[in-house]
Design a protein around this motif. Sequence first.
Motif, short mmCIF file in Angstrom:
data_model
loop_
_atom_site.label_atom_id
_atom_site.label_comp_id
_atom_site.label_asym_id
_atom_site.label_seq_id
_atom_site.Cartn_x
_atom_site.Cartn_y
_atom_site.Cartn_z
N GLY A 154 115.87 64.41 39.37
CA GLY A 154 114.70 64.98 38.70
C GLY A 154 114.97 65.48 37.30
N ASP A 155 116.21 65.37 36.84
CA ASP A 155 116.57 65.82 35.49
C ASP A 155 116.50 64.70 34.46
N VAL A 156 116.11 63.50 34.88
CA VAL A 156 116.00 62.39 33.94
C VAL A 156 114.59 61.83 33.97
N GLY A 157 114.13 61.32 32.84
CA GLY A 157 112.78 60.76 32.79
C GLY A 157 112.29 60.59 31.37
N SER A 158 110.99 60.81 31.17
CA SER A 158 110.39 60.70 29.84
C SER A 158 110.04 62.10 29.35
N LEU A 165 110.54 67.56 29.99
CA LEU A 165 110.86 66.38 30.80
C LEU A 165 109.80 66.10 31.86
N ILE A 166 109.48 64.80 32.01
CA ILE A 166 108.65 64.30 33.11
C ILE A 166 109.57 63.43 33.96
N PRO A 167 109.94 63.85 35.17
CA PRO A 167 110.88 63.07 35.99
C PRO A 167 110.43 61.63 36.17
N LEU A 174 115.63 56.76 28.44
CA LEU A 174 115.82 57.67 29.57
C LEU A 174 116.31 59.02 29.05
N ALA A 175 115.39 59.98 29.03
CA ALA A 175 115.72 61.33 28.56
C ALA A 175 116.42 62.11 29.66
N VAL A 176 117.24 63.06 29.26
CA VAL A 176 117.99 63.89 30.20
C VAL A 176 117.79 65.35 29.81
N GLN A 177 117.38 66.15 30.77
CA GLN A 177 117.24 67.59 30.54
C GLN A 177 118.37 68.32 31.25
N TYR A 178 119.07 69.17 30.54
CA TYR A 178 120.24 69.84 31.11
C TYR A 178 120.39 71.22 30.49
N ILE A 179 121.24 72.02 31.11
CA ILE A 179 121.58 73.33 30.57
C ILE A 179 123.03 73.28 30.12
N PRO A 180 123.31 73.56 28.86
CA PRO A 180 124.68 73.47 28.35
C PRO A 180 125.66 74.31 29.15
N ARG A 181 126.85 73.80 29.27
CA ARG A 181 127.90 74.52 29.99
C ARG A 181 128.40 75.70 29.17
N ARG A 182 128.35 75.54 27.85
CA ARG A 182 128.81 76.60 26.96
C ARG A 182 127.69 76.99 26.01
N THR A 190 118.86 65.28 25.93
CA THR A 190 119.62 64.20 25.31
C THR A 190 119.10 62.90 25.90
N PHE A 191 119.75 61.79 25.60
CA PHE A 191 119.26 60.50 26.09
C PHE A 191 120.44 59.65 26.56
#
Length: 288
Positions: A154-158, A165-167, A174-182, A190-191
């Motif tokens: 569910g973290d990838v989509g448009s 993000l829309i899953p 293919l867009a990617v929604q994430y939370i940075p580790r640092r 990102t994509f």
Amino acid sequence: MNATRILAGRREGELLIFPSVRRMADILSVRCREPSWVRTSVASLERFRTMTGHIDLEMLLTQAKANPAAAEQALASFASALSSYSEDQVSALAMGVKIWFRLNGVDVPWRPLPGSSSAPVLATADRQGTERVILLALIGSGLRLAELLRLHIGDVGSLDAEGRLIPDIEADPLAVQYIPRRGKQEERVTFFTYSTRQALLASLLQATCERDSAQAIDLGAPLITQRNGSKATLASVAKARQRSKSLIRACSDTNVSLCRATGDFFREWGLPGSRFVGPEELPMEEYR
């Protein structure tokens, strides 16, 4: 960093005079950790503008908002102009215009445009399938390994008009929604490359074959999995790390060898032009 600074000194920076392009660049500069996505998106939008003849982007946007079919026709025209390009090249070049339409309220489909067939993606049934997906996903995305392994389907989509993000696992780009580790713990975007998208779809298909195909896709399931849909093992991650190091080492060795060969050549031959024999100045009248 704002969009003006990111595009400073670049020809495509001139597109920021269009309010819609400015909006796209501003949203991406806030949502993306890597400023390269701003440059990539605006540059590919400029390519679309040049190859399709839609010089006035604001006029096209107005037409597309009144009639969404105009946007799809413009994309089809772009695909036609890129007919000799491979699928992954078309995907990369169409990225900017798709993002531009979406972030300005035109809901164009994020699906691959036609292109020449690319090399087939290795099946995930291959013993190196999981490691290959990991390597492809890291290339170009700017993600760290820990960030990648925490992703779910569910973290990838448009993207929607606000860059959220829309899953949609089949989206292209293919867009990617994430939370940075640092650093600041806020959602970033990102994509993935087209090759990564294809590898992920193949992986998902393989996992579906291993379970009940009628079962709905679980958006909370891990994105990077083994054949049976379970999370990637430490062994797979270790192999991916090793392959990554091997690739980097091979590229580095190749670069060093080329540099040495070039240096050896000029040490033996001399500086460019040092062995030139003939008049210092060419009689230009003979070439008129």
